[in-house]
Design an enzyme around this catalytic site. Structure first.
Site, PDB file in Angstrom:
ATOM      1  N   ARG A   1       5.247 -15.765   6.522  1.00 17.60           N
ATOM      2  CA  ARG A   1       4.268 -14.717   6.222  1.00 17.60           C
ATOM      3  C   ARG A   1       3.936 -13.914   7.476  1.00 17.60           C
ATOM      4  O   ARG A   1       3.742 -12.694   7.397  1.00 17.60           O
ATOM      5  CB  ARG A   1       3.003 -15.341   5.625  1.00 17.60           C
ATOM      6  CG  ARG A   1       1.931 -14.303   5.329  1.00 17.60           C
ATOM      7  CD  ARG A   1       0.723 -14.902   4.639  1.00 17.60           C
ATOM      8  NE  ARG A   1      -0.355 -13.911   4.567  1.00 17.60           N
ATOM      9  CZ  ARG A   1      -1.544 -14.144   4.033  1.00 17.60           C
ATOM     10  NH1 ARG A   1      -1.830 -15.335   3.519  1.00 17.60           N
ATOM     11  NH2 ARG A   1      -2.471 -13.202   4.014  1.00 17.60           N
TER      12      ARG A   1
ATOM     13  N   ASN B   1       2.754 -16.669  -5.081  1.00 17.22           N
ATOM     14  CA  ASN B   1       2.834 -15.215  -4.946  1.00 17.22           C
ATOM     15  C   ASN B   1       4.225 -14.735  -4.573  1.00 17.22           C
ATOM     16  O   ASN B   1       4.985 -15.500  -3.960  1.00 17.22           O
ATOM     17  CB  ASN B   1       1.835 -14.748  -3.873  1.00 17.22           C
ATOM     18  CG  ASN B   1       0.447 -14.546  -4.421  1.00 17.22           C
ATOM     19  OD1 ASN B   1       0.280 -14.139  -5.560  1.00 17.22           O
ATOM     20  ND2 ASN B   1      -0.567 -14.828  -3.606  1.00 17.22           N
TER      21      ASN B   1
ATOM     22  N   TYR C   1      -6.942  -5.230  -4.284  1.00 18.07           N
ATOM     23  CA  TYR C   1      -5.678  -4.855  -3.642  1.00 18.07           C
ATOM     24  C   TYR C   1      -5.345  -3.377  -3.805  1.00 18.07           C
ATOM     25  O   TYR C   1      -4.485  -2.852  -3.090  1.00 18.07           O
ATOM     26  CB  TYR C   1      -4.528  -5.707  -4.179  1.00 18.07           C
ATOM     27  CG  TYR C   1      -4.534  -7.116  -3.630  1.00 18.07           C
ATOM     28  CD1 TYR C   1      -3.842  -7.433  -2.466  1.00 18.07           C
ATOM     29  CD2 TYR C   1      -5.250  -8.130  -4.257  1.00 18.07           C
ATOM     30  CE1 TYR C   1      -3.852  -8.719  -1.950  1.00 18.07           C
ATOM     31  CE2 TYR C   1      -5.274  -9.412  -3.752  1.00 18.07           C
ATOM     32  CZ  TYR C   1      -4.571  -9.706  -2.597  1.00 18.07           C
ATOM     33  OH  TYR C   1      -4.604 -10.986  -2.087  1.00 18.07           O
TER      34      TYR C   1
ATOM     35  N   CYS D   1      -3.845 -15.820 -11.030  1.00 17.96           N
ATOM     36  CA  CYS D   1      -4.350 -15.263  -9.780  1.00 17.96           C
ATOM     37  C   CYS D   1      -5.861 -15.424  -9.769  1.00 17.96           C
ATOM     38  O   CYS D   1      -6.510 -15.410 -10.816  1.00 17.96           O
ATOM     39  CB  CYS D   1      -3.970 -13.784  -9.700  1.00 17.96           C
ATOM     40  SG  CYS D   1      -4.549 -12.960  -8.202  1.00 17.96           S
TER      41      CYS D   1
ATOM     42  N   HIS E   1      -2.189  -8.222  -8.796  1.00 20.75           N
ATOM     43  CA  HIS E   1      -2.651  -7.512  -7.600  1.00 20.75           C
ATOM     44  C   HIS E   1      -2.591  -5.995  -7.784  1.00 20.75           C
ATOM     45  O   HIS E   1      -2.636  -5.238  -6.807  1.00 20.75           O
ATOM     46  CB  HIS E   1      -1.870  -7.924  -6.348  1.00 20.75           C
ATOM     47  CG  HIS E   1      -2.200  -9.311  -5.896  1.00 20.75           C
ATOM     48  ND1 HIS E   1      -1.696  -9.867  -4.734  1.00 20.75           N
ATOM     49  CD2 HIS E   1      -2.990 -10.279  -6.442  1.00 20.75           C
ATOM     50  CE1 HIS E   1      -2.160 -11.103  -4.592  1.00 20.75           C
ATOM     51  NE2 HIS E   1      -2.945 -11.366  -5.621  1.00 20.75           N
TER      52      HIS E   1
END
Length: 460
Positions: A96, A150, A255, A172, A202
């Site tokens: 990440r 995700n 988001y 989520c 998102h």
């Protein structure tokens, strides 16, 4: 399931697992669990053992006799499972960090599930989830797969579209957070309101009505500008333009800031990236996670610590537990899930996976019709869904041209030579987790492509 429920969690060494255990303990009377299996990979063995011991302490402190099994063998764990949950991160947090830092090094958004970073998380994740599905077809063909890995929407879509596995729901925590935070803004409780969500994971919007059928969305919007907005801990709080929300009469998810306030969000990400004392969100999370696991090592800790809420995914595991309980007991609970559209959002194809309000019972999700969106939101939705479909195709086939198409149409990636350079560097950076792109990666390495960001380079 008459002998009790067997639950398997892929990515069981996650720092979120204690919240999952808390949710199962709370629901034991309606979801009688027989055994829980936590599965991880060799790189996650130490975390699995730490969190596994804590999970067992949590059950031992409860009135229920449940055994937590730890395994590094996915196939051993999956045998005869009733429910499989997925919460893994291919490449761990170092991956990440690369997803965030490499795009930011070129002045573009670096984020876990959006932009170039989100695309590469999907590239690494989708092949692994599809191999898991193949094991499930053999070892637990009647199990439900509850995915909160995700990018949850793309992963769930790929499971259905490419894995041909229909018994799956994606989850989520973002809709849960909205439903927990917003009612009190207008002096209501959640059971006094009716929420309707539609969009993508998102990338959804929602409307709210009261029990008399009156639309109270605009009232909540007004209050959002005078009270805490309740957005997730991992999203920088830059307010939406109120005129835009008033026009659409819908509330975007947190988001959407990456799309509706791109300039300001990018500046904030770059400020953190350029500050060695702060670092990107992934670098901050890595520190938080290290602190959590130190807590988990305490042999007297047998409950979920408050610090877990700082991790950014609070409540998502609770949503997973409620989903499983709703399927098991045919509760027909209203929840927000990623599932097949089936006409709930007419602006997308029936087979597209969308994130919508649904009733969850023994047959899975019965989506609640939302209806067509207005022009601006419809345009956004169709663009983003088709971008997702390109990402999924590239993840499965390793087609570099399709990956480039996904980059080109993603709104957070400026198209051109710089975008192609980001794509190439991310392929090099993640080569150990992208076998489908092996031929192209070898070609790039032969051409001398390297990772330029020093922190990302050091993580190889």
């Amino acid at each position: 399931m008459s002998k009790g429920v067997k639950i398997v969690t892929i990515g069981g060494g996650s720092s979120y697992t204690p919240e999952l255990m808390e949710g199962f303990i709370k629901r034991y009377e309606e979801l009688p669990i027989r055994e829980i299996w936590l599965v991880d990979i060799d790189d996650g063995k130490e975390k699995l053992e730490t969190v596994g011991k804590m999970a067992q302490r949590m059950w031992d402190a409860s009135p229920y006799d449940v055994k937590v099994h730890l395994s590094m063998d996915r196939r051993e764990a999956l045998k005869d499972a009733d429910f499989v949950t997925t919460q893994f991160r291919v490449g761990l947090l170092n991956a990440r960090i690369k997803d965030e830092r490499i795009p930011l090094s070129y002045g573009m958004a670096g984020q876990e599930t959006n932009g170039a970073g989100g695309i590469f998380k999907a590239f690494r994740t989708i092949p692994v989830i599809l191999s898991t599905v193949e094991d499930m077809k053999e070892l637990c063909p009647n199990a439900w797969l509850i995915n909160f890995t995700n990018p949850a929407g793309m992963v769930t879509d790929a499971i259905i579209r490419y894995g041909k596995w229909e018994k799956v729901l994606g989850l989520c925590n973002v809709p849960v957070g909205a439903m927990m935070a917003e009612p009190e803004l207008i002096g209501k409780t959640l059971d006094e309101l009716i929420y309707s969500f539609a969009g993508l994971n998102h990338f959804h919007w929602h409307r709210v009505k009261d029990l008399q059928g009156n639309d109270v969305t605009s009232e909540i919007i007004d209050k959002m500008y005078s009270n805490d907005s309740g957005i997730p801990a991992n999203i920088h709080d830059i307010p939406f333009f109120i005129e835009q929300l008033k026009q659409m009469n819908m509330i975007p998810c947190g988001y959407h800031r990456y799309y509706y306030r791109s300039e300001e969000m990018l500046k904030h990400m770059l400020d953190e990236y350029n500050d060695p004392n702060v670092g990107t969100r992934a670098q901050q999370v890595k520190q938080t996670e290290a602190e959590l696991f130190e807590l988990y090592k305490n042999p007297d800790l047998d409950y979920k610590p408050e610090q877990l809420a700082q991790r950014g995914g609070a409540h998502y595991s609770d949503a997973a537990c409620e989903t499983i309980a709703s399927i098991y007991a045919n509760k027909n609970t209203h929840m927000v899930v990623s599932t097949k559209n089936n006409g709930a959002v007419p602006d997308l194809a029936p087979d597209d996976v969308v994130e919508v309000s649904a009733y969850i019972g023994a047959a899975g999700a019965r989506s609640i019709a939302f209806g067509s969106l207005q022009s601006a939101e419809r345009g956004w939705l169709q663009l983003m869904k088709n971008m997702e479909l390109c990402v999924e195709e590239a993840a499965v086939t390793g087609d570099y041209g399709v990956a480039l198409q996904a980059f080109t149409i993603n709104p957070l990636i400026s198209s051109g030579e710089k975008a192609k350079r980001i794509l190439d560097e991310l392929l090099i950076a993640h080569k150990n987790y992208l076998p489908q792109f092996a031929e192209k990666i070898a070609e790039l390495e032969a051409a001398g492509v390297t990772v330029e960001d020093e922190v990302a380079k050091d993580l190889d």
